[in-house]
Design a protein around this motif. Structure first.
Motif, PDB file in Angstrom:
ATOM      1  N   ASN A 298      -2.575   4.345  38.154  1.00  0.00           N
ATOM      2  CA  ASN A 298      -1.762   3.157  37.883  1.00  0.00           C
ATOM      3  C   ASN A 298      -1.120   2.629  39.163  1.00  0.00           C
ATOM      4  OD1 ASN A 298      -2.283   3.446  35.124  1.00  0.00           O
ATOM      5  ND2 ASN A 298      -0.384   4.552  34.732  1.00  0.00           N
ATOM      6  N   ALA A 299      -0.585   3.558  39.972  1.00  0.00           N
ATOM      7  CA  ALA A 299       0.067   3.164  41.226  1.00  0.00           C
ATOM      8  C   ALA A 299      -0.915   2.503  42.183  1.00  0.00           C
ATOM      9  CB  ALA A 299       0.710   4.388  41.878  1.00  0.00           C
ATOM     10  N   LEU A 300      -2.130   3.018  42.249  1.00  0.00           N
ATOM     11  CA  LEU A 300      -3.152   2.425  43.123  1.00  0.00           C
ATOM     12  C   LEU A 300      -3.521   1.017  42.658  1.00  0.00           C
ATOM     13  CD1 LEU A 300      -5.368   5.589  43.577  1.00  0.00           C
ATOM     14  CD2 LEU A 300      -4.160   4.396  45.431  1.00  0.00           C
ATOM     15  N   ALA A 301      -3.628   0.824  41.346  1.00  0.00           N
ATOM     16  CA  ALA A 301      -3.940  -0.513  40.825  1.00  0.00           C
ATOM     17  C   ALA A 301      -2.813  -1.486  41.138  1.00  0.00           C
ATOM     18  CB  ALA A 301      -4.181  -0.443  39.317  1.00  0.00           C
ATOM     19  N   ALA A 302      -1.566  -1.046  40.942  1.00  0.00           N
ATOM     20  CA  ALA A 302      -0.417  -1.908  41.267  1.00  0.00           C
ATOM     21  C   ALA A 302      -0.395  -2.229  42.754  1.00  0.00           C
ATOM     22  CB  ALA A 302       0.883  -1.211  40.852  1.00  0.00           C
ATOM     23  N   ALA A 303      -0.663  -1.218  43.576  1.00  0.00           N
ATOM     24  CA  ALA A 303      -0.684  -1.438  45.023  1.00  0.00           C
ATOM     25  C   ALA A 303      -1.780  -2.422  45.416  1.00  0.00           C
ATOM     26  CB  ALA A 303      -0.883  -0.101  45.740  1.00  0.00           C
ATOM     27  N   ALA A 304      -2.937  -2.325  44.776  1.00  0.00           N
ATOM     28  CA  ALA A 304      -4.039  -3.234  45.090  1.00  0.00           C
ATOM     29  C   ALA A 304      -3.661  -4.683  44.801  1.00  0.00           C
ATOM     30  CB  ALA A 304      -5.286  -2.836  44.301  1.00  0.00           C
ATOM     31  N   LEU A 305      -3.020  -4.918  43.661  1.00  0.00           N
ATOM     32  CA  LEU A 305      -2.607  -6.281  43.327  1.00  0.00           C
ATOM     33  C   LEU A 305      -1.541  -6.789  44.288  1.00  0.00           C
ATOM     34  CD1 LEU A 305      -2.527  -6.039  39.429  1.00  0.00           C
ATOM     35  CD2 LEU A 305      -4.160  -7.332  40.815  1.00  0.00           C
ATOM     36  N   ALA A 306      -0.607  -5.913  44.633  1.00  0.00           N
ATOM     37  CA  ALA A 306       0.440  -6.313  45.579  1.00  0.00           C
ATOM     38  C   ALA A 306      -0.153  -6.632  46.950  1.00  0.00           C
ATOM     39  CB  ALA A 306       1.483  -5.205  45.697  1.00  0.00           C
ATOM     40  N   ARG A 307      -1.076  -5.796  47.410  1.00  0.00           N
ATOM     41  CA  ARG A 307      -1.712  -6.034  48.700  1.00  0.00           C
ATOM     42  C   ARG A 307      -2.550  -7.315  48.668  1.00  0.00           C
ATOM     43  NH1 ARG A 307      -0.622  -4.397  53.363  1.00  0.00           N
ATOM     44  NH2 ARG A 307      -2.624  -3.499  54.006  1.00  0.00           N
ATOM     45  N   ALA A 308      -3.166  -7.603  47.517  1.00  0.00           N
ATOM     46  CA  ALA A 308      -3.917  -8.853  47.381  1.00  0.00           C
ATOM     47  C   ALA A 308      -3.002 -10.055  47.553  1.00  0.00           C
ATOM     48  CB  ALA A 308      -4.610  -8.901  46.020  1.00  0.00           C
ATOM     49  N   TYR A 309      -1.737  -9.887  47.180  1.00  0.00           N
ATOM     50  CA  TYR A 309      -0.766 -10.967  47.324  1.00  0.00           C
ATOM     51  C   TYR A 309      -0.152 -11.010  48.717  1.00  0.00           C
ATOM     52  CZ  TYR A 309       2.752 -14.364  46.005  1.00  0.00           C
ATOM     53  OH  TYR A 309       3.524 -15.500  45.938  1.00  0.00           O
ATOM     54  N   GLY A 310      -0.476 -10.017  49.547  1.00  0.00           N
ATOM     55  CA  GLY A 310       0.009 -10.023  50.920  1.00  0.00           C
ATOM     56  C   GLY A 310       1.205  -9.149  51.193  1.00  0.00           C
TER      57      GLY A 310
END
Length: 475
Positions: A298-310
């Motif tokens: 779950n944390a990796l998925a959240a991190a991926a979305l956050a990183r996609a947003y910059g």
């Protein structure tokens, strides 16, 4: 009907409840002529109807299948099944049907403000936790955000309220996605796919297709679970904007365009200048609360979305450290006589229970409830070696007992044939009898709760109360 004058538009809202009532009020406030139709005609419905009628909104109780004359749009509660006669009548009349998510999407920018982009999350399990993790990360980055959708702030309030947001973390169920044809997220994730709600969708294929709608029109990233090929298949099938990337997450070492785990560190090989040769440290596994495998995912998925947003790496770390999980999600209640007691009442299906059971080595498992058509052979086969014992309760406990007899016949099983308020206390007593120091008594029922409890929260509270009572006796 996006950004149009709603004055005089005839809109039918299907269903009183947490989504229908706000939708009716918003549309009425915009000048629409609103009629609410509802299947039920009980005391609660009549009280809700009286409040709406006092505001000038028409309500028809006990008549949820008839399409009112002159209807130009139907806005439905997400739980209403697609096969209802109301929707067939709408289709025949050429009337569009939206859910509350679709309505919120269409009303973005209605007040002239630049709409906040959506980072969307769906999946069979883990949606709420991931969205709340994502919101915590975004907040740590200094962004104005909220966890919305199927959680927290309502989407209508978020897009029409006075608070201007920079970006929204949006939880979406398969029901909501079914009724949201024009949704186009900045980036989105499908965490996992397992059979669920098939009575509503009709088939696993239809359920997966509705989940996959979250990827349609994504601009920056489609985040998928590398351990669940079905989620990657949905990315391949999606029609996205040019330049949108497929980003995987894995509990193993990540490849290029993935986030993963290396030596206890969450790392990013997707949003770095040279993803073939570089990796960016984001956080430690110890920063994830709790650090169970499915929660790290779950944390990796959240991190991926956050990183996609910059979002910068430090904000990912800080956001995960700041995050506190909701109750009844693999929540440690107490240690009693060397045994840990863990409440995962939210594990209402086999996929969620499987993830929870994988987090511990030696378990006394409390399980059972309403199976919702599920089978348990695969679940039992996967966890059999971890089981010290099992305590079964609830309406469909026989299905789990039979699976245990087939695949783990050596595991002791206690079958509680009672559904009264004291059943959970007995379940905890029996689990304590089976447990040894170092074990975990895990309530991960793999079933819904409504046979014995109002909801999974009440089931979790009953478990926690019984554990605390035992702790007091043991003190």
């Amino acid at each position: 009907m996006s950004n149009v004058d709603w004055q005089g538009k005839h809109v039918t809202v299907a269903g009183l409840g947490v989504s229908g009532i706000p939708a009716a009020r918003v549309l009425h406030g915009l000048g629409a002529v609103v009629t609410v139709v509802n299947d039920g005609d009980d005391e609660r419905s009549r009280a809700q109807a009286a409040e709406l009628e006092a505001q000038g909104i028409a309500v028809r109780l006990g008549d949820g299948d008839t399409l009112p004359t002159s209807t130009e749009l139907v806005v439905t509660a997400p739980g209403w099944k697609p096969g209802k006669p109301l929707f067939a009548a709408a289709a025949e009349a050429g009337v569009p049907v939206w859910g509350d998510v679709e309505l919120a999407w269409r009303l973005r920018g209605q007040d002239g403000r630049e709409p906040a982009p959506w980072l969307a999350v769906t999946g069979t399990n883990g949606k709420t936790t991931t969205v709340r993790m994502l919101a915590s990360i975004l907040e740590a980055a200094g962004l104005r955000t909220a966890a919305v959708g199927n959680i927290g702030v309502s989407l209508l309030d978020a897009v029409l309220g006075d608070e201007p947001y920079d970006v929204l973390a949006v939880e979406l169920s398969s029901y909501q996605l079914h009724w949201a044809p024009s949704l186009r997220a900045h980036s989105a994730a499908v965490l996992n796919l397992a059979p669920d709600h098939l009575d509503w969708h009709g088939s696993m294929e239809a359920y997966a297709a509705d989940k996959g709608r979250v990827y349609e029109g994504n601009r920056v990233a489609c985040v998928y679970n590398a351990a669940d090929p079905a989620t990657e298949d949905l990315v391949r099938e999606a029609d996205v904007e040019e330049g949108c990337r497929a980003i995987g997450f894995t509990l193993g070492t990540p490849g290029p365009s993935q986030l993963g785990v290396v030596d206890g560190i969450l790392v990013d090989r997707a949003f770095v200048p040279n993803r073939q040769k570089q990796a960016q440290e984001l956080a430690e596994v110890a920063d994830v609360n709790p650090p169970a495998p499915h929660n790290i995912a779950n944390a990796l998925a959240a991190a991926a979305l956050a990183r996609a947003y910059g979002v910068e790496p430090a904000a990912v770390r800080d956001g995960l450290r700041n995050f506190r999980p909701d109750p009844h999600r693999i929540e440690h209640v107490a240690d009693v006589d060397g045994v840990a007691y863990v409440d995962d009442s939210k594990a209402t299906n086999t996929h969620a229970a499987e993830a929870s059971l994988a987090a511990y080595d030696s378990i006394v498992w409390i399980a059972g409830g309403l199976a919702k058509g599920a089978t348990f052979d695969e679940l039992v086969t996967g966890c059999a070696k971890r089981l010290r014992g099992v305590v079964l309760m609830g309406a469909d406990r026989a299905l789990i007992r039979e699976a245990l007899a087939r695949h783990a016949p050596e595991v002791p099983v206690v079958d509680l044939d009672r559904t009264d308020t004291g059943a959970m206390s007995e379940a905890v007593r029996e689990a304590a009898r089976l447990a040894r120091p170092g074990d975990t008594v895990l309530m991960a029922p793999a079933c819904a709760s409504m046979d014995m409890f109002v909801n999974y929260n009440k089931r979790g509270e009953a478990f926690a109360d019984a554990v605390r009572a035992r702790a007091a006796e043991s003190a």
